[in-house]
Design a protein around this motif. Structure first.
Motif, PDB file in Angstrom:
ATOM      1  N   MET A  57      39.486 -23.613 -33.852  1.00  0.00           N
ATOM      2  CA  MET A  57      39.186 -24.795 -32.988  1.00  0.00           C
ATOM      3  C   MET A  57      37.867 -25.428 -33.770  1.00  0.00           C
ATOM      4  SD  MET A  57      41.086 -24.606 -30.535  1.00  0.00           S
ATOM      5  CE  MET A  57      40.548 -26.141 -29.883  1.00  0.00           C
ATOM      6  N   ALA A  58      38.056 -26.740 -34.023  1.00  0.00           N
ATOM      7  CA  ALA A  58      37.494 -27.412 -34.730  1.00  0.00           C
ATOM      8  C   ALA A  58      35.855 -27.940 -33.973  1.00  0.00           C
ATOM      9  CB  ALA A  58      38.074 -29.032 -35.071  1.00  0.00           C
ATOM     10  N   GLU A  59      35.819 -27.831 -32.673  1.00  0.00           N
ATOM     11  CA  GLU A  59      34.593 -28.102 -32.000  1.00  0.00           C
ATOM     12  C   GLU A  59      33.800 -26.972 -32.077  1.00  0.00           C
ATOM     13  OE1 GLU A  59      37.768 -27.870 -30.616  1.00  0.00           O
ATOM     14  OE2 GLU A  59      38.362 -30.014 -30.604  1.00  0.00           O
ATOM     15  N   ASN A  60      32.442 -27.360 -31.958  1.00  0.00           N
ATOM     16  CA  ASN A  60      31.421 -26.712 -32.232  1.00  0.00           C
ATOM     17  C   ASN A  60      31.082 -26.326 -30.649  1.00  0.00           C
ATOM     18  OD1 ASN A  60      30.744 -26.644 -34.857  1.00  0.00           O
ATOM     19  ND2 ASN A  60      29.776 -28.911 -34.726  1.00  0.00           N
ATOM     20  N   GLY A  61      29.810 -25.859 -30.357  1.00  0.00           N
ATOM     21  CA  GLY A  61      29.449 -25.395 -29.037  1.00  0.00           C
ATOM     22  C   GLY A  61      29.212 -23.912 -28.973  1.00  0.00           C
ATOM     23  N   ASP A  62      29.692 -23.392 -28.123  1.00  0.00           N
ATOM     24  CA  ASP A  62      29.733 -21.643 -27.941  1.00  0.00           C
ATOM     25  C   ASP A  62      30.941 -21.078 -28.724  1.00  0.00           C
ATOM     26  OD1 ASP A  62      27.744 -21.945 -26.083  1.00  0.00           O
ATOM     27  OD2 ASP A  62      29.054 -21.621 -24.351  1.00  0.00           O
ATOM     28  N   ASN A  63      31.615 -22.004 -29.373  1.00  0.00           N
ATOM     29  CA  ASN A  63      32.715 -21.438 -30.045  1.00  0.00           C
ATOM     30  C   ASN A  63      32.219 -21.068 -31.602  1.00  0.00           C
ATOM     31  OD1 ASN A  63      35.213 -20.549 -31.209  1.00  0.00           O
ATOM     32  ND2 ASN A  63      36.126 -22.501 -31.168  1.00  0.00           N
ATOM     33  N   PRO A  64      32.272 -19.816 -32.129  1.00  0.00           N
ATOM     34  CA  PRO A  64      31.885 -19.495 -33.429  1.00  0.00           C
ATOM     35  C   PRO A  64      32.871 -19.596 -34.576  1.00  0.00           C
ATOM     36  CG  PRO A  64      32.621 -17.386 -32.320  1.00  0.00           C
ATOM     37  CD  PRO A  64      32.840 -18.712 -31.293  1.00  0.00           C
ATOM     38  N   ALA A  65      33.914 -20.466 -34.226  1.00  0.00           N
ATOM     39  CA  ALA A  65      34.940 -20.535 -35.137  1.00  0.00           C
ATOM     40  C   ALA A  65      34.498 -21.334 -36.539  1.00  0.00           C
ATOM     41  CB  ALA A  65      36.276 -21.277 -34.390  1.00  0.00           C
ATOM     42  N   PRO A  66      33.655 -22.451 -36.149  1.00  0.00           N
ATOM     43  CA  PRO A  66      33.369 -23.214 -37.290  1.00  0.00           C
ATOM     44  C   PRO A  66      32.550 -22.529 -38.216  1.00  0.00           C
ATOM     45  CG  PRO A  66      33.308 -24.752 -35.378  1.00  0.00           C
ATOM     46  CD  PRO A  66      33.680 -23.295 -34.995  1.00  0.00           C
ATOM     47  N   ASP A  67      31.642 -21.662 -37.870  1.00  0.00           N
ATOM     48  CA  ASP A  67      30.819 -20.764 -38.654  1.00  0.00           C
ATOM     49  C   ASP A  67      31.608 -19.781 -39.435  1.00  0.00           C
ATOM     50  OD1 ASP A  67      28.620 -22.124 -37.630  1.00  0.00           O
ATOM     51  OD2 ASP A  67      28.093 -20.529 -35.894  1.00  0.00           O
ATOM     52  N   LEU A  68      32.696 -19.028 -38.736  1.00  0.00           N
ATOM     53  CA  LEU A  68      33.580 -18.271 -39.240  1.00  0.00           C
ATOM     54  C   LEU A  68      34.418 -18.921 -40.581  1.00  0.00           C
ATOM     55  CD1 LEU A  68      35.138 -15.608 -39.484  1.00  0.00           C
ATOM     56  CD2 LEU A  68      36.635 -16.437 -37.811  1.00  0.00           C
ATOM     57  N   ALA A  69      34.817 -20.418 -40.302  1.00  0.00           N
ATOM     58  CA  ALA A  69      35.610 -21.259 -41.266  1.00  0.00           C
ATOM     59  C   ALA A  69      34.757 -21.333 -42.584  1.00  0.00           C
ATOM     60  CB  ALA A  69      35.903 -22.233 -40.726  1.00  0.00           C
ATOM     61  N   GLN A  70      33.725 -21.569 -42.449  1.00  0.00           N
ATOM     62  CA  GLN A  70      32.537 -21.937 -43.446  1.00  0.00           C
ATOM     63  C   GLN A  70      32.617 -20.784 -44.571  1.00  0.00           C
ATOM     64  OE1 GLN A  70      31.050 -24.735 -44.151  1.00  0.00           O
ATOM     65  NE2 GLN A  70      31.937 -25.422 -42.099  1.00  0.00           N
ATOM     66  N   GLY A  71      32.454 -19.527 -44.180  1.00  0.00           N
ATOM     67  CA  GLY A  71      32.644 -18.414 -45.170  1.00  0.00           C
ATOM     68  C   GLY A  71      33.925 -17.851 -45.348  1.00  0.00           C
ATOM     69  N   TRP A  72      35.045 -18.561 -44.844  1.00  0.00           N
ATOM     70  CA  TRP A  72      36.265 -17.896 -44.881  1.00  0.00           C
ATOM     71  C   TRP A  72      36.716 -17.642 -46.279  1.00  0.00           C
ATOM     72  CZ3 TRP A  72      38.772 -14.895 -41.728  1.00  0.00           C
ATOM     73  CH2 TRP A  72      40.351 -14.694 -41.911  1.00  0.00           C
ATOM     74  N   GLN A  73      37.239 -16.253 -46.590  1.00  0.00           N
ATOM     75  CA  GLN A  73      37.527 -15.936 -48.073  1.00  0.00           C
ATOM     76  C   GLN A  73      39.018 -15.853 -48.147  1.00  0.00           C
ATOM     77  OE1 GLN A  73      35.305 -15.596 -50.573  1.00  0.00           O
ATOM     78  NE2 GLN A  73      33.925 -16.064 -48.919  1.00  0.00           N
ATOM     79  N   GLY A  74      39.808 -16.153 -47.154  1.00  0.00           N
ATOM     80  CA  GLY A  74      41.222 -16.033 -47.054  1.00  0.00           C
ATOM     81  C   GLY A  74      41.947 -17.387 -47.908  1.00  0.00           C
ATOM     82  N   GLU A  75      43.197 -17.245 -47.316  1.00  0.00           N
ATOM     83  CA  GLU A  75      44.187 -18.434 -48.262  1.00  0.00           C
ATOM     84  C   GLU A  75      43.523 -20.087 -48.106  1.00  0.00           C
ATOM     85  OE1 GLU A  75      46.412 -18.188 -50.474  1.00  0.00           O
ATOM     86  OE2 GLU A  75      46.363 -16.164 -50.565  1.00  0.00           O
ATOM     87  N   GLY A  76      42.883 -20.111 -46.769  1.00  0.00           N
ATOM     88  CA  GLY A  76      42.610 -21.358 -46.529  1.00  0.00           C
ATOM     89  C   GLY A  76      42.161 -21.503 -44.865  1.00  0.00           C
ATOM     90  N   VAL A  77      41.755 -22.450 -44.398  1.00  0.00           N
ATOM     91  CA  VAL A  77      41.587 -22.978 -43.079  1.00  0.00           C
ATOM     92  C   VAL A  77      42.044 -24.062 -42.465  1.00  0.00           C
ATOM     93  CG1 VAL A  77      39.552 -23.093 -41.452  1.00  0.00           C
ATOM     94  CG2 VAL A  77      39.234 -21.819 -43.562  1.00  0.00           C
ATOM     95  N   ILE A  78      42.418 -24.118 -41.331  1.00  0.00           N
ATOM     96  CA  ILE A  78      43.070 -24.928 -40.385  1.00  0.00           C
ATOM     97  C   ILE A  78      42.237 -25.065 -39.371  1.00  0.00           C
ATOM     98  CG2 ILE A  78      44.880 -25.802 -39.167  1.00  0.00           C
ATOM     99  CD1 ILE A  78      46.943 -24.435 -41.136  1.00  0.00           C
ATOM    100  N   LEU A  79      41.502 -26.204 -38.743  1.00  0.00           N
ATOM    101  CA  LEU A  79      40.832 -26.630 -37.613  1.00  0.00           C
ATOM    102  C   LEU A  79      41.703 -27.432 -36.922  1.00  0.00           C
ATOM    103  CD1 LEU A  79      37.520 -27.388 -39.135  1.00  0.00           C
ATOM    104  CD2 LEU A  79      38.209 -25.274 -38.434  1.00  0.00           C
ATOM    105  N   ALA A  80      41.731 -26.723 -35.487  1.00  0.00           N
ATOM    106  CA  ALA A  80      42.780 -27.421 -34.467  1.00  0.00           C
ATOM    107  C   ALA A  80      41.725 -28.089 -33.691  1.00  0.00           C
ATOM    108  CB  ALA A  80      43.035 -26.223 -33.578  1.00  0.00           C
ATOM    109  N   ASN A  81      42.117 -29.656 -33.615  1.00  0.00           N
ATOM    110  CA  ASN A  81      41.215 -30.536 -33.048  1.00  0.00           C
ATOM    111  C   ASN A  81      41.863 -31.214 -31.889  1.00  0.00           C
ATOM    112  OD1 ASN A  81      39.595 -32.803 -32.543  1.00  0.00           O
ATOM    113  ND2 ASN A  81      40.675 -34.058 -34.305  1.00  0.00           N
ATOM    114  N   ALA A  82      41.165 -30.728 -30.797  1.00  0.00           N
ATOM    115  CA  ALA A  82      41.609 -31.124 -29.367  1.00  0.00           C
ATOM    116  C   ALA A  82      41.005 -32.413 -28.859  1.00  0.00           C
ATOM    117  CB  ALA A  82      41.408 -29.878 -28.441  1.00  0.00           C
ATOM    118  N   THR A  83      39.883 -32.628 -29.337  1.00  0.00           N
ATOM    119  CA  THR A  83      39.092 -34.034 -28.827  1.00  0.00           C
ATOM    120  C   THR A  83      39.390 -35.126 -29.543  1.00  0.00           C
ATOM    121  OG1 THR A  83      37.227 -33.601 -30.348  1.00  0.00           O
ATOM    122  CG2 THR A  83      37.295 -32.221 -28.299  1.00  0.00           C
TER     123      THR A  83
END
Length: 756
Positions: free
Chosen positions: A553-579
């Motif tokens: 998820m692209a939103e911040n707050g309590d969701n740690p997903a954006p922090d995980l995306a910053q250091g992701w070493q895989g093929e790439g990152v897709i951020l789901a934007n609900a807002t």
């Protein structure tokens, strides 16, 4: 004999099935005995032992061919013999087939997973068929002989015990005279006083005595009947007179009903004419209001003034929507609503509707979730416009009456029926309110009308459209717990429909996989995960540490997903934007807008792994895009309303065309004679000469037969378009003017550019 024959046939039938079962069991036993040595032979590739084994199998009288096939399909060893010939072979082949082939996989116990080939045995069923035919013949012949003997014995006994005494009784009955049956009594046969025959003779004699008394009563009744006959004739005359009077009253009632029906039909026609007239009269000034507001909004305006004009423009469009709902309901009730039956994509229709209402849901801070079954067929036959109208009404209501939580759209297809579910967590309804929500101009209660507004026409129109499409709409709701609408439509799949599959160009996504960093409590996780699994793309959790493409998820707050995306070493990152508020500038990630759209998810996956560039579309669907309109057309606008003239002229000039005016059909004919025009926009209802008559006169002139004429009218009732086409017009555009619709119509009928 018949009973014996039936029993013989049953016995032969049971013997037949037992013979077939015995054959199967015997051959399977033979193969089970041979499969172990055959597996060892195939494992050791010993051809000599294989031939000895197969020769042993041929010693069975039913075996005509045996062979061992290795794992590559090559014959390691084979042995065969010819089938015996016999005049009974055709019957045996008919019952048991000419031959049967049995095969068994060859494996050794120490290597269970290693296939070594097959043992194939071909059986000639004649050996078993002949045995069965011999038993069946014996059973049938012996059964017939037994039946003959038993029949002869029974016939002799029956004759002596029953037939001869009965013949004596019949002979005595034959001597009874019809004129005086009461004078005769039957003698009881000798030796039959105590059995059934003696009892029967006694009963007959009793009946003869009863007949004697009955005849006396009958003569008395005959005299009484003659007395009643005259009374009955008088009563029949009275009833006939009453029926004649009732028939006359019924005829008067029928004449009254016919007159009432004619009055109702006249009122219905008057109502239709009134609706058509009111539609034209309301749409004509509304066209001017919306047109002028639209033109005013295109200029450079003060923000305050622009806000006020936008409010007025939105109010006018709401009024137009209300007018369209009233007209649609009237057309459905009058039976004049025609439905299309064309191919369309239900998935695209649902995704477009969800995207259209997404902003409304975001403003109320609720989740709009699009959960379409991945196995939903790609194309249906039906009316996409009316289906979209049903879905938009249900979605609009669900979002309007939901202040927190989520709204779900679900779609599935089974047994020839499409099912749409719209589920919200809104205010819900009481059981009393459920009985009236489909009535026109009705809301759940007065408090709902005060808080949320609305006319109560949307659900009425939905119900009528669904019933017109031979479907069903159901609602389940509780106060404070939300509402669940279910729409079932019998839509057939289009013949070109295909299941959802991952294109070959993106097949390596199955090797890369996806790490889904969206919590199970998020409503959008389920549709994304179901679609990925439908494409057979592996889905992992972040703690699995499998890499691949990260979807978070692209939103911040309590969701740690954006922090995980910053250091992701895989093929790439897709951020789901609900807002709808995520910032894309400078981002190296792909952004997936929610609610979910399948093609957008596919594009993001392909781009993030480098299959597609940022500016590449994924398998665009070919559409019939009209050719580019020439830079300038000379158009004759036939319109009697000055405000509509100003609106249409401004739109046409902004589209780059030259415009001349004519106030009615007569002036249009004069203008065409005086000058040459590329296209005519023709209003239908005008003084002096209307658009229909003007078009008919234009088509009579050979010089104007190919001149494009587009009807521009405020009439939207059933049959208006057909009337325009029948008069000779090429196309039909409704008021208020819509720039895109007007541009598309002009583009369709514009004369081609001259070749250079």
């Amino acid at each position: 004999m018949a009973l014996g024959l039936v029993l013989n046939v049953i016995q032969i039938t049971l013997d037949y099935f037992n013979a077939r079962q015995s054959m199967e069991e015997e051959i399977h036993a033979l193969i089970d005995i041979s499969v172990s040595p055959a597996s060892q032979i195939a494992y050791n590739i010993d051809v000599r032992l294989a031939e000895e084994l197969l020769d042993g199998l041929l010693r069975h009288p039913a075996t005509i061919d045996a062979r061992i096939i290795d794992n590559d399909g090559q014959t390691m060893a084979a042995a065969s013999q010819s089938s015996p010939d016999s005049p009974y072979r055709r019957i045996s082949d008919l019952l048991f087939e000419a031959s049967r082939v049995f095969s068994q996989e060859l494996r050794v116990p120490q290597l269970e997973d290693l296939p070594l080939g097959q043992l194939i045995v071909t059986i000639d069923t004649y050996h078993y068929g002949l045995q069965f035919l011999e038993r069946a013949s014996y059973t049938l012949v012996s059964g017939l002989l037994k039946s003959l003997i038993l029949t002869a014995a029974l016939l002799g006994i029956f004759y002596l015990v029953l037939t001869r005494p009965m013949l004596n009784v019949i002979s005595a009955l034959g001597q009874v005279k019809a004129s005086s049956p009461e004078k005769v009594r039957l003698p009881v046969p000798a030796n039959h006083q105590e059995d059934e025959i003696g009892t029967m003779v006694g009963i007959i004699n009793q009946h003869l005595e009863t007949i004697d008394s009955s005849l006396a009563q009958l003569r008395t009744a005959e005299t009484a009947m003659k007395n009643y006959s005259s009374q009955l004739e008088q009563e029949v005359d009275d009833r006939t007179r009453e029926i004649s009077e009732k028939n006359e009253a019924l005829q008067r009632s029928n004449r009254a009903l016919i007159k009432a029906k004619e009055d109702a039909m006249r009122r219905a026609r008057a109502r239709a004419n009134f609706l058509a007239s009111m539609s034209h009269e309301i749409r004509t000034p509304l066209n001017g209001v919306l047109g002028m507001l639209g033109l005013a909004l295109e200029g450079n305006l003060d923000p305050t003034l622009r806000d006020r004009l936008e409010v007025a423009f939105n109010a006018g469009e709401s009024l137009l929507g209300l007018l369209n709902d009233i007209l649609d309901i009237s057309k459905v009730e009058a039976g004049k609503l025609s439905l299309e039956n064309i191919p369309f994509s239900m998935r695209n229709l649902i995704e477009e509707s969800a995207t259209l209402h997404a902003q409304q849901a975001r403003r109320k801070n609720i989740e709009l979730v699009n959960e379409i079954d991945p196995a939903l067929p790609e194309s249906f036959l039906g009316d996409p416009t009316r289906t979209r109208q049903i879905l938009n009404n249900l979605l609009s209501n669900a979002i309007k009456f939901t202040d927190e939580g989520s709204v779900f759209i679900k779609a599935s297809y089974a047994d020839g029926s499409l099912r749409l579910d719209v589920i919200d967590t809104g205010i819900g309804m009481s059981s009393e309110a459920l009985h009236k929500i489909f009535s026109p101009f009705s809301q759940a209660d007065a408090e709902t009308t005060r808080l949320y507004g609305g006319t109560g026409l949307g659900l009425t129109l939905c119900r009528q459209l669904v019933e017109r499409m031979h479907g069903q709409i159901l609602v389940d709701s509780r106060q404070g717990r939300g509402t669940h609408f279910t729409v079932t439509l019998p839509l057939p799949m289009h013949e070109d429909s295909s299941r959802d599959e991952l294109p070959k160009v993106a097949a390596r996504l199955r090797n890369i996989g996806v790490t889904l960093a969206i919590g199970p409590g998020n409503a959008h996780r389920s549709p994304i995960e179901r679609q990925l699994r439908a494409w057979r793309i592996p889905v992992w959790e972040p703690e699995d540490d499998q890499g691949g493409v990260l979807i978070a998820m692209a939103e911040n707050g309590d969701n740690p997903a954006p922090d995980l995306a910053q250091g992701w070493q895989g093929e790439g990152v897709i951020l789901a934007n609900a807002t709808g508020t995520s910032n894309r500038s400078g981002a190296s990630h792909q952004f997936l807008s929610l609610p979910l759209r399948r093609d957008e998810l596919y594009r993001c996956l392909c781009r993030v792994v480098g299959i597609l560039r940022e500016d590449t579309e994924v398998q665009p669907i070919p559409t019939l895009t009209p050719a580019t309109t020439p830079a300038t057309l000379k158009i004759l606008l036939v319109e009697d309303n000055q405000v509509n003239q100003m609106v249409a002229s401004s739109l046409l000039k902004k589209l780059g065309h030259q415009v001349d005016h004519a106030e009615n059909g007569q002036r249009a004919l004069e203008a065409l004679e005086a000058d040459r025009y590329d296209l005519v926009l023709m209003d239908c209802q005008m003084p002096i000469m209307d658009g229909y008559e003007a078009t008919r006169r234009i088509r009579k002139n050979p010089n104007w037969r190919d001149l494009p004429i587009i009807a521009v009218t405020a009439n939207v009732m059933q049959g208006d378009r057909e009337d325009c086409i029948a008069a000779g017009m090429n196309d039909y555009v409704t008021k208020p003017y819509n720039r895109d619709e007007l541009r598309a119509a002009i583009t369709r009928w514009a004369p081609p550019l001259p070749e250079h």
